[in-house]
Write an enzyme that holds these catalytic residues in place. Sequence first.
Site, PDB file in Angstrom:
ATOM      1  N   HIS A 166      91.582 -41.238   4.484  1.00 14.90           N
ATOM      2  CA  HIS A 166      91.678 -39.548   4.448  1.00 14.90           C
ATOM      3  C   HIS A 166      90.994 -38.875   4.429  1.00 14.90           C
ATOM      4  CE1 HIS A 166      92.612 -36.329   1.192  1.00 14.90           C
ATOM      5  NE2 HIS A 166      91.162 -36.954   0.818  1.00 14.90           N
ATOM      6  N   ASN A 215      94.250 -31.061   2.820  1.00 16.53           N
ATOM      7  CA  ASN A 215      93.725 -31.504   2.671  1.00 16.53           C
ATOM      8  C   ASN A 215      94.687 -31.729   1.209  1.00 16.53           C
ATOM      9  OD1 ASN A 215      92.974 -33.681   0.246  1.00 16.53           O
ATOM     10  ND2 ASN A 215      90.596 -33.383   0.255  1.00 16.53           N
ATOM     11  N   CYS A 236      93.023 -37.775  -4.649  1.00 21.57           N
ATOM     12  CA  CYS A 236      93.181 -37.905  -3.332  1.00 21.57           C
ATOM     13  C   CYS A 236      92.804 -39.589  -2.881  1.00 21.57           C
ATOM     14  CB  CYS A 236      91.745 -37.276  -2.528  1.00 21.57           C
ATOM     15  SG  CYS A 236      91.581 -35.362  -2.272  1.00 21.57           S
ATOM     16  N   PHE A 257      92.473 -27.537   0.725  1.00 17.12           N
ATOM     17  CA  PHE A 257      93.833 -28.582  -0.012  1.00 17.12           C
ATOM     18  C   PHE A 257      95.003 -27.194   0.311  1.00 17.12           C
ATOM     19  CE2 PHE A 257      90.465 -30.326  -3.127  1.00 17.12           C
ATOM     20  CZ  PHE A 257      91.072 -31.434  -3.104  1.00 17.12           C
TER      21      PHE A 257
HETATM   22  C1  LIG Z   1      83.019 -27.778   3.503  1.00 18.02           C
HETATM   23  C2  LIG Z   1      82.876 -28.317   4.819  1.00 18.02           C
HETATM   24  C3  LIG Z   1      83.779 -28.111   5.976  1.00 18.02           C
HETATM   25  C4  LIG Z   1      81.460 -26.438   5.233  1.00 18.02           C
HETATM   26  O1  LIG Z   1      81.594 -27.087   6.442  1.00 18.02           O
HETATM   27  P1  LIG Z   1      80.021 -28.245   6.660  1.00 18.02           P
HETATM   28  O2  LIG Z   1      79.238 -28.920   5.143  1.00 18.02           O
HETATM   29  O3  LIG Z   1      79.326 -28.611   7.962  1.00 18.02           O
HETATM   30  O4  LIG Z   1      79.100 -26.663   6.364  1.00 18.02           O
HETATM   31  P2  LIG Z   1      77.876 -25.708   5.689  1.00 18.02           P
HETATM   32  O5  LIG Z   1      76.703 -27.076   5.412  1.00 18.02           O
HETATM   33  O6  LIG Z   1      77.436 -24.689   6.598  1.00 18.02           O
HETATM   34  O7  LIG Z   1      78.641 -25.082   4.763  1.00 18.02           O
HETATM   35  C5  LIG Z   1      79.088 -24.147   4.649  1.00 18.02           C
HETATM   36  C6  LIG Z   1      79.008 -23.770   2.960  1.00 18.02           C
HETATM   37  O8  LIG Z   1      80.339 -24.678   2.748  1.00 18.02           O
HETATM   38  C7  LIG Z   1      79.317 -24.311   1.280  1.00 18.02           C
HETATM   39  N1  LIG Z   1      79.926 -26.384   0.933  1.00 18.02           N
HETATM   40  C8  LIG Z   1      79.968 -26.971   1.139  1.00 18.02           C
HETATM   41  N2  LIG Z   1      80.318 -28.043   0.397  1.00 18.02           N
HETATM   42  C9  LIG Z   1      80.572 -27.466  -0.962  1.00 18.02           C
HETATM   43  C10 LIG Z   1      80.156 -27.784  -1.835  1.00 18.02           C
HETATM   44  N3  LIG Z   1      81.028 -28.775  -2.566  1.00 18.02           N
HETATM   45  N4  LIG Z   1      80.378 -27.146  -3.425  1.00 18.02           N
HETATM   46  C11 LIG Z   1      80.763 -25.578  -2.779  1.00 18.02           C
HETATM   47  N5  LIG Z   1      80.037 -25.304  -1.876  1.00 18.02           N
HETATM   48  C12 LIG Z   1      80.006 -26.148  -0.605  1.00 18.02           C
HETATM   49  C13 LIG Z   1      78.093 -24.539   1.766  1.00 18.02           C
HETATM   50  O9  LIG Z   1      76.844 -24.830   0.323  1.00 18.02           O
HETATM   51  C14 LIG Z   1      78.026 -23.593   2.649  1.00 18.02           C
HETATM   52  O10 LIG Z   1      77.566 -22.275   1.729  1.00 18.02           O
HETATM   53  P3  LIG Z   1      76.891 -20.983   2.638  1.00 18.02           P
HETATM   54  O11 LIG Z   1      77.094 -21.192   3.637  1.00 18.02           O
HETATM   55  O12 LIG Z   1      77.012 -20.223   1.175  1.00 18.02           O
HETATM   56  O13 LIG Z   1      75.118 -21.922   2.268  1.00 18.02           O
HETATM   57  C15 LIG Z   1      81.954 -29.607   4.717  1.00 18.02           C
HETATM   58  O14 LIG Z   1      80.813 -29.575   3.699  1.00 18.02           O
HETATM   59  C16 LIG Z   1      83.117 -30.501   4.468  1.00 18.02           C
HETATM   60  O15 LIG Z   1      84.224 -30.994   5.194  1.00 18.02           O
HETATM   61  N6  LIG Z   1      82.882 -30.707   2.645  1.00 18.02           N
HETATM   62  C17 LIG Z   1      83.350 -32.463   2.109  1.00 18.02           C
HETATM   63  C18 LIG Z   1      84.749 -31.695   1.049  1.00 18.02           C
HETATM   64  C19 LIG Z   1      84.681 -32.455   0.209  1.00 18.02           C
HETATM   65  O16 LIG Z   1      84.190 -33.237  -0.929  1.00 18.02           O
HETATM   66  N7  LIG Z   1      86.138 -33.008   0.276  1.00 18.02           N
HETATM   67  C20 LIG Z   1      86.639 -34.107  -0.798  1.00 18.02           C
HETATM   68  C21 LIG Z   1      87.933 -33.266  -1.503  1.00 18.02           C
HETATM   69  S1  LIG Z   1      87.730 -34.616  -2.785  1.00 18.02           S
HETATM   70  C22 LIG Z   1      89.111 -35.809  -2.277  1.00 18.02           C
HETATM   71  O17 LIG Z   1      89.343 -35.535  -0.685  1.00 18.02           O
HETATM   72  C23 LIG Z   1      89.568 -36.283  -3.204  1.00 18.02           C
HETATM   73  C24 LIG Z   1      89.693 -36.401  -4.396  1.00 18.02           C
HETATM   74  O18 LIG Z   1      90.148 -34.845  -4.654  1.00 18.02           O
HETATM   75  O19 LIG Z   1      90.299 -36.647  -5.910  1.00 18.02           O
END
Ligand SMILES: CC(C)(COP(=O)(O)OP(=O)(O)OC[C@H]1O[C@@H](n2cnc3c(N)ncnc32)[C@H](O)[C@@H]1OP(=O)(O)O)[C@@H](O)C(=O)NCCC(=O)NCCSC(=O)CC(=O)O
Length: 391
Positions: free
Chosen positions: A308, A341, A170, A218
């Site tokens: 981003h 994303n 990303c 994604f």
């Molecule tokens: C996924 C979300 C929308 C979920 O929203 P919330 O955190 O508010 O909600 P929540 O805590 O109830 O989470 C909902 C469910 O998602 C799960 N969950 C959250 N993050 C997780 C992860 N990284 N891996 C596995 N599971 C995950 C939680 O455990 C939960 O499971 P359960 O419901 O079973 O308890 C958020 O956490 C989010 O935006 N996370 C950021 C994701 C991220 O890291 N993006 C970067 C991409 S990489 C990038 O951009 C760079 C690259 O690729 O190089």
Amino acid sequence: MPGATTAAIVDSRRGTQHSEGPATILAIGTANPKNIVFQDNFADYYFGLTKNEHLTELKEKMKRICHKSGIEKRYIRLDAELISVHPEIIDKHLPSLETRVDIVATEVPKLAESAARKAIAEWGRPATDITHLIFSTYSGCRAPSADLQLASLLGLRPSVSRTILSLHGCSGGGRALQLAKEIAENNRGARVLVACSELTLICFSTPDESKIIGHGLFGDGAGAVIVGADPSADGECPLFEMVAASQTMIPGTEHTLGMQATSSGIDFHLSIQVPTLIKDNIHQCLLDAFRSVGNTDPNWNDLFWAVHPGGRAILDNIEDKLQLHPCKLAASRQVLSEYGNMSGATIAFVLDELRRRREKEQDIQQQPEWGVLLAFGPGVTIESIVLRNPL
Ligand SMILES: CC(C)(COP(=O)(O)OP(=O)(O)OC[C@H]1O[C@@H](n2cnc3c(N)ncnc32)[C@H](O)[C@@H]1OP(=O)(O)O)[C@@H](O)C(=O)NCCC(=O)NCCSC(=O)CC(=O)O
């Protein structure tokens, strides 16, 4: 040059080699595949497509992720038709890397071409005036690569200076823009085409607890940006000046974000800690970036923001940590909502959205002069660029 010494020739060349002003974004284009998938029914779509309806617990988890993602829809090239021709893509017992590499070798540059043609049309100069091409993708597994293909598709000059960036994830778009800045400022008259094209097809897998998050966030897309310093009088329109650029790595976090080629495509890993790591490090990173332009006490709400949108939680954490007014990340949230994303390509969409919003703003005095671009990728790496609105 009769009479001139070699040293004098070298010195005089160096003296005229640099641009006068900072590297500037001169045009932006974006493109997506046709197939739209709505987040509301993505879990049904994905578990149906992969013939895994029986994994009900995992499907419920996917629904929870989708519900909280801040995404309304995404564009995804892989569809039932492509799977019917290549069923190995959804059979985890069969190798499918070769199939995927074959497909993306054509599709990644093609998508980039659509975005680049829009950028070139906006720029208003012939494609043959492009002097450098930087192509970023996480699908680059072959040489000659997508950079050469794109150069041919666009009819760029044979001497165009090409660079391919692979697997920056990303932060690929941010990295490519930083390199474009270096090139434009050190080669007077250079016009750099930055192209980022991402297809999730190379990473697509059947439902798996460890990868469910990525499949929920994604999407596919391509962004193209033309960068040059000293915009010429004949119609080039400066959109954003790139005043300073830096890259920071968060120590000890190399295992939290990653990608790896396997026999069934590229495997990705996304730790739940990523939003917190960014929250804990973003303030210092921004202070360092603004100190480099002589601003030791920036008011974050005086800036415009091109962040981003890695995930809704990342945007929430940045907003919370820096106490930003909700409007500051509105462009990033809108792109997240409309496209998901799209990894390295996403930042071009955010810049495009920002300039559209700026064009609608009636009162020029209300527009912030200074801004910042942020992108995050494996490392964990934070790419930041201090931007200036040419006004
Ligand atoms: C996924 C979300 C929308 C979920 O929203 P919330 O955190 O508010 O909600 P929540 O805590 O109830 O989470 C909902 C469910 O998602 C799960 N969950 C959250 N993050 C997780 C992860 N990284 N891996 C596995 N599971 C995950 C939680 O455990 C939960 O499971 P359960 O419901 O079973 O308890 C958020 O956490 C989010 O935006 N996370 C950021 C994701 C991220 O890291 N993006 C970067 C991409 S990489 C990038 O951009 C760079 C690259 O690729 O190089």
